[in-house]
Design an enzyme around this catalytic site. Structure first.
Site, PDB file in Angstrom:
ATOM      1  N   ALA A  67      35.326  -0.901  76.961  1.00 19.29           N
ATOM      2  CA  ALA A  67      35.431  -0.467  78.278  1.00 19.29           C
ATOM      3  C   ALA A  67      34.263  -0.576  79.337  1.00 19.29           C
ATOM      4  O   ALA A  67      33.392  -0.654  78.935  1.00 19.29           O
ATOM      5  CB  ALA A  67      35.560   1.251  78.057  1.00 19.29           C
ATOM      6  N   ARG A  75      31.078  -8.500  86.831  1.00 19.49           N
ATOM      7  CA  ARG A  75      29.659  -8.728  86.735  1.00 19.49           C
ATOM      8  C   ARG A  75      29.173  -9.369  85.293  1.00 19.49           C
ATOM      9  O   ARG A  75      28.013  -9.447  84.991  1.00 19.49           O
ATOM     10  CB  ARG A  75      28.798  -7.521  86.966  1.00 19.49           C
ATOM     11  CG  ARG A  75      29.199  -7.018  88.392  1.00 19.49           C
ATOM     12  CD  ARG A  75      28.094  -5.706  88.492  1.00 19.49           C
ATOM     13  NE  ARG A  75      28.556  -4.867  89.827  1.00 19.49           N
ATOM     14  CZ  ARG A  75      28.085  -3.931  90.229  1.00 19.49           C
ATOM     15  NH1 ARG A  75      26.696  -3.706  89.772  1.00 19.49           N
ATOM     16  NH2 ARG A  75      28.288  -3.224  91.438  1.00 19.49           N
ATOM     17  N   GLU A  94      43.256  -5.934  69.138  1.00 14.85           N
ATOM     18  CA  GLU A  94      44.669  -5.666  69.641  1.00 14.85           C
ATOM     19  C   GLU A  94      44.448  -5.276  71.256  1.00 14.85           C
ATOM     20  O   GLU A  94      43.534  -4.533  71.476  1.00 14.85           O
ATOM     21  CB  GLU A  94      45.478  -4.740  69.211  1.00 14.85           C
ATOM     22  CG  GLU A  94      45.978  -4.998  67.829  1.00 14.85           C
ATOM     23  CD  GLU A  94      44.906  -4.277  66.766  1.00 14.85           C
ATOM     24  OE1 GLU A  94      45.307  -4.581  65.509  1.00 14.85           O
ATOM     25  OE2 GLU A  94      44.129  -3.913  67.109  1.00 14.85           O
ATOM     26  N   TYR A 106      39.051 -12.231  77.025  1.00 15.20           N
ATOM     27  CA  TYR A 106      39.197 -12.598  75.686  1.00 15.20           C
ATOM     28  C   TYR A 106      39.239 -14.074  75.534  1.00 15.20           C
ATOM     29  O   TYR A 106      38.707 -14.909  74.630  1.00 15.20           O
ATOM     30  CB  TYR A 106      40.035 -11.929  74.644  1.00 15.20           C
ATOM     31  CG  TYR A 106      39.686 -10.458  74.580  1.00 15.20           C
ATOM     32  CD1 TYR A 106      38.490  -9.894  74.158  1.00 15.20           C
ATOM     33  CD2 TYR A 106      40.518  -9.390  75.221  1.00 15.20           C
ATOM     34  CE1 TYR A 106      38.124  -8.596  74.165  1.00 15.20           C
ATOM     35  CE2 TYR A 106      40.215  -7.823  75.160  1.00 15.20           C
ATOM     36  CZ  TYR A 106      38.833  -7.572  74.391  1.00 15.20           C
ATOM     37  OH  TYR A 106      38.490  -6.237  74.549  1.00 15.20           O
TER      38      TYR A 106
END
Length: 135
Positions: A67, A75, A94, A106
């Site tokens: 998160a 940033r 996931e 990712y």
């Protein structure tokens, strides 16, 4: 950080995933009390900017959630947090198929698609399974 940070993690998770799959403090406390689970918190000055929660068992690490507060996005915080768990063996996770920014992050960090979990989330949406390609 331990279970004492569960309320902070829940608050960050709620503002990050508003309207989505939000975890409460009880969920975070339960996860943090598990063996091999750890959290890394990112700060911008004194402000909590984001976190990554992962669980390592033997030579595999699962990213349970990542998160980054909306005020601190774009940033490099997410990338730094992901990099903090890489190198702990094979890393997998996931991510919602509709979460384009997360998927791009990712992929940029070297993850590749490994599968699809249909109906994975409470709302019935699918999750893409990703795995690090550097393990």
């Amino acid at each position: 950080m331990g279970i004492e940070c569960a309320p902070l993690l829940a608050a960050l998770h709620e503002v990050t995933f508003c309207g989505g799959e939000v975890w409460d403090a009880t969920s975070f406390a339960a996860l943090l009390s598990g063996h091999g689970t750890e959290v890394t918190l990112a700060l911008m000055g004194k402000d909590p900017a984001g976190f990554i929660l992962s669980r390592t068992v033997l030579d595999e690490t699962e990213i349970l959630t990542l998160a980054v507060h909306p005020d601190f996005r774009r940033r490099g915080i997410g990338k730094s947090l992901v990099r903090s768990v890489q190198g702990k063996g094979k890393v997998f996770l996931e991510v919602a198929v509709c979460n384009t920014p997360a998927l791009a992050l990712y992929v940029q960090c070297g993850f590749v698609k490994a599968g699809l979990r249909r109906g994975y989330y409470r709302d019935g949406s699918d999750a893409q399974v990703l795995v690090s390609n550097d393990a």
